[in-house]
Write a protein that holds these residues in place. Structure first.
Motif, PDB file in Angstrom:
ATOM      1  N   UNK A 269       0.812  -1.211   0.000  1.00 26.68           N
ATOM      2  CA  UNK A 269       0.000   0.000   0.000  1.00 26.68           C
ATOM      3  C   UNK A 269       0.853   1.273   0.000  1.00 26.68           C
ATOM      4  N   UNK A 270       2.075   1.128  -0.521  1.00 29.05           N
ATOM      5  CA  UNK A 270       2.979   2.275  -0.519  1.00 29.05           C
ATOM      6  C   UNK A 270       2.451   3.401  -1.415  1.00 29.05           C
ATOM      7  N   UNK A 271       1.626   3.057  -2.399  1.00 27.31           N
ATOM      8  CA  UNK A 271       1.052   4.103  -3.249  1.00 27.31           C
ATOM      9  C   UNK A 271       0.161   5.040  -2.432  1.00 27.31           C
ATOM     10  N   UNK A 272      -0.471   4.530  -1.359  1.00 25.66           N
ATOM     11  CA  UNK A 272      -1.264   5.383  -0.483  1.00 25.66           C
ATOM     12  C   UNK A 272      -0.388   6.447   0.179  1.00 25.66           C
ATOM     13  N   UNK A 273       0.825   6.049   0.557  1.00 24.34           N
ATOM     14  CA  UNK A 273       1.731   6.968   1.236  1.00 24.34           C
ATOM     15  C   UNK A 273       2.134   8.119   0.323  1.00 24.34           C
ATOM     16  N   UNK A 274       2.465   7.817  -0.928  1.00 22.16           N
ATOM     17  CA  UNK A 274       2.900   8.876  -1.830  1.00 22.16           C
ATOM     18  C   UNK A 274       1.718   9.730  -2.296  1.00 22.16           C
TER      19      UNK A 274
END
Length: 526
Positions: free
Chosen positions: A434-439
């Motif tokens: 879910x790293x896309x949520x962070x960016x």
């Protein structure tokens, strides 16, 4: 149809009456046609396959369309003005208007509006010259109070239930029928958007009108504003348009014109304009979620200005260079953020309005003999801009990266000196799906906000008129040349914009700046 009546009694009492009525009827027909098989490059001869119509029948798609809309307006209006010796002026205006824009309901069709205003020309008083002869040239005080209204968005017309025709889809093509469906439930309370407004102003001239000052202040109360209202869905609609909001606003406008130097060969005039406007949503029967409040150019929220912009609180980079945030539960996290949250919104950081609160301009005009130079600057302050959402958890060779990436996190320990996150490696992406949520959260965090303040050199122009004596015995009256440069450069803007133009922003960032324009013109008068 209009009528007027004017009467002057003893050159003291002046009456002006005006009245009339207007009616308009507009029928619009929108037609479209697919024209399957039309051969544009072969004389327009039709060449089609019947299977095209068979497919359309099975898909229940339309082959052509013919839509009619009908706009009906009727209004009667009247105004009256009384002036006493040019000193005191009273004016009253009334209008009774009807429209079918909100639907066929009689309760939403008619609305009266009115305006009452007055002015006092103090310079017409007998005692004025004796008291202010050396200072004031003229002085006028004015005030007005009004109720105005607007029909609201054109697509909102559900004062009665909206029933439209349709062709329902059926499992087989040989079974077909036309039907009716409810496109919008009735809102019997739907009415015009309304506004009460109080204006107070003063116009003053000093030193034989060498200095002219105009100042106005206004107070507005908007109510019955139309927007989406979310319901429990009992009637079949979760969201529908209704009179959902009220808003208060006030502002101040100042204009100063001065003739600084006047001589036979040289002149210098200055124009200064200043405007300050603030607004606040006082009631709102609607709701918003996290993504609507943080993206675009702002959103409505009760207790805040129209188009307020909010941000996810950024808490810095961790030891791997990944961004961290405070989420809706008050926890420090990398990617555990729910962008569709409707209830827990207080964790968001209010940045400010996306509309400027202070605007204006400063112009100076210099004339020397036959030359004329004009310098004009504009300014704007008080709003914020969301920077471009350029950060992602993965990039391709087609990605265009801004120069902030030069200051990104690269080595451990750099989280203390930069807030630009790392370009994540493959292992980091695999470890946190879910790293896309962070960016995405970083793009809409308070680290990606800039001030929209700017001062712009709007225009520089130089004109020259040939001496008139050159044309004394000709049919030419005047010949002049003018060179004008527009949108030359920004004198000031926030460094965080990195050269992007704060005056032309759109959803997600700022738009392409206005191009510089250079114009040379020749004017010949006969």
């Amino acid at each position: 149809a209009t009528t007027t009546y004017n009467k002057v009694i003893d050159n003291t009492h002046i009456f002006n009456l005006f009245g009339g009525a207007e009616s308009s009827s507009i029928d619009r027909n929108r037609v479209w046609f697919r024209g399957w098989g039309y051969q544009y490059d072969n004389g327009g001869i039709p060449f089609y396959d019947y299977n095209v119509f068979k497919q359309g029948k099975e898909e229940n798609t339309e082959y052509y369309g013919n839509r009619w809309t009908y706009v009906r307006n009727l209004a009667v209006f009247a105004s009256g003005t009384y002036s006493y010796a040019g000193r005191y002026t009273l004016n009253a205006t009334g209008r009774y208007e009807g429209s079918n824009r909100l639907g066929r309901s009689r309760s939403a069709r008619w609305l009266p509006t009115w305006n009452i205003s007055g002015a006092w020309n103090a310079h017409e008083e007998n005692w004025f010259d004796g008291l202010f002869a050396d200072l004031l040239s003229n002085a006028t005080l004015k005030a007005s109070y009004s109720l105005t209204a607007d029909r609201g968005p054109e697509f909102v017309s559900n004062s009665n239930v909206i029933i439209l025709s349709t062709n329902p889809w059926r499992p087989t093509a040989n079974v077909a029928e036309s039907g009716l469906y409810i496109a919008g439930l009735e809102n019997s309370e739907l009415t015009y958007e309304k506004k009460h407004e109080l204006n107070l102003g003063i116009d003053v001239g000093f030193l034989n009108n060498r200095i002219n000052l105009m100042a106005d202040v206004y107070f507005r109360q908007n109510y019955d504003l139309i927007g989406l209202v979310y319901t429990q869905g009992v009637g079949g609609e979760i969201a529908k348009y209704a009179n959902a909001a009220s808003m208060s606003s006030n502002g101040f406008e100042l204009s100063i014109n001065t003739r600084n130097i006047e001589s036979s060969t040289f002149g210098w005039n200055t124009d200064f304009v200043f405007a300050n406007a603030k607004n606040k949503i006082t009631s709102l029967e609607s709701r918003s979620n996290v993504i609507t409040l943080i993206s675009g150019i702002g959103f409505a929220r009760e207790g805040y200005p129209v188009r307020s912009l909010f941000s996810i609180p950024f808490e810095g980079l961790n030891e791997e260079g990944l961004p961290t945030f405070t989420n809706q539960d008050g926890e420090n996290t990398i990617s555990d953020i729910y962008f569709q949250e409707y209830e827990k919104l207080d964790f968001l950081v209010y940045e400010g309005p996306s509309d400027p609160t202070i605007t204006g301009g400063l112009g100076n005009t210099f004339s020397w003999k036959n030359f004329r130079l004009n310098l004009f600057m504009t300014y704007s302050f008080g709003n914020v801009v969301r920077l471009d959402p350029a950060f992602r958890s993965s990039y391709s060779d087609l990605a265009s990266m801004p120069k902030e990436f030069k200051n990104r996190w690269v080595l451990p320990g750099e989280e203390e000196i930069t807030d630009i996150p790392v370009i994540p490696g493959k292992r980091q992406v695999q470890r946190n799906r879910q790293l896309s949520y962070a960016y995405n959260a970083y793009n809409y965090s308070d680290a990606r906000i800039a001030k929209g303040d700017f001062v712009r050199m709007k225009e520089i122009s130089l004109a020259y008129a040939l001496p008139r004596k050159w044309f004394e015995n000709t049919e030419v009256d005047n010949i002049s040349f003018r060179f004008q440069a527009t949108n030359l450069f920004l004198i000031y803007s926030d460094r965080k914009l990195n050269g992007q133009d704060p005056e032309f922003f759109n959803s997600g960032g700022v738009a392409v700046p206005m191009p510089k324009q250079f114009t040379f013109s020749v004017n010949v008068s006969l």
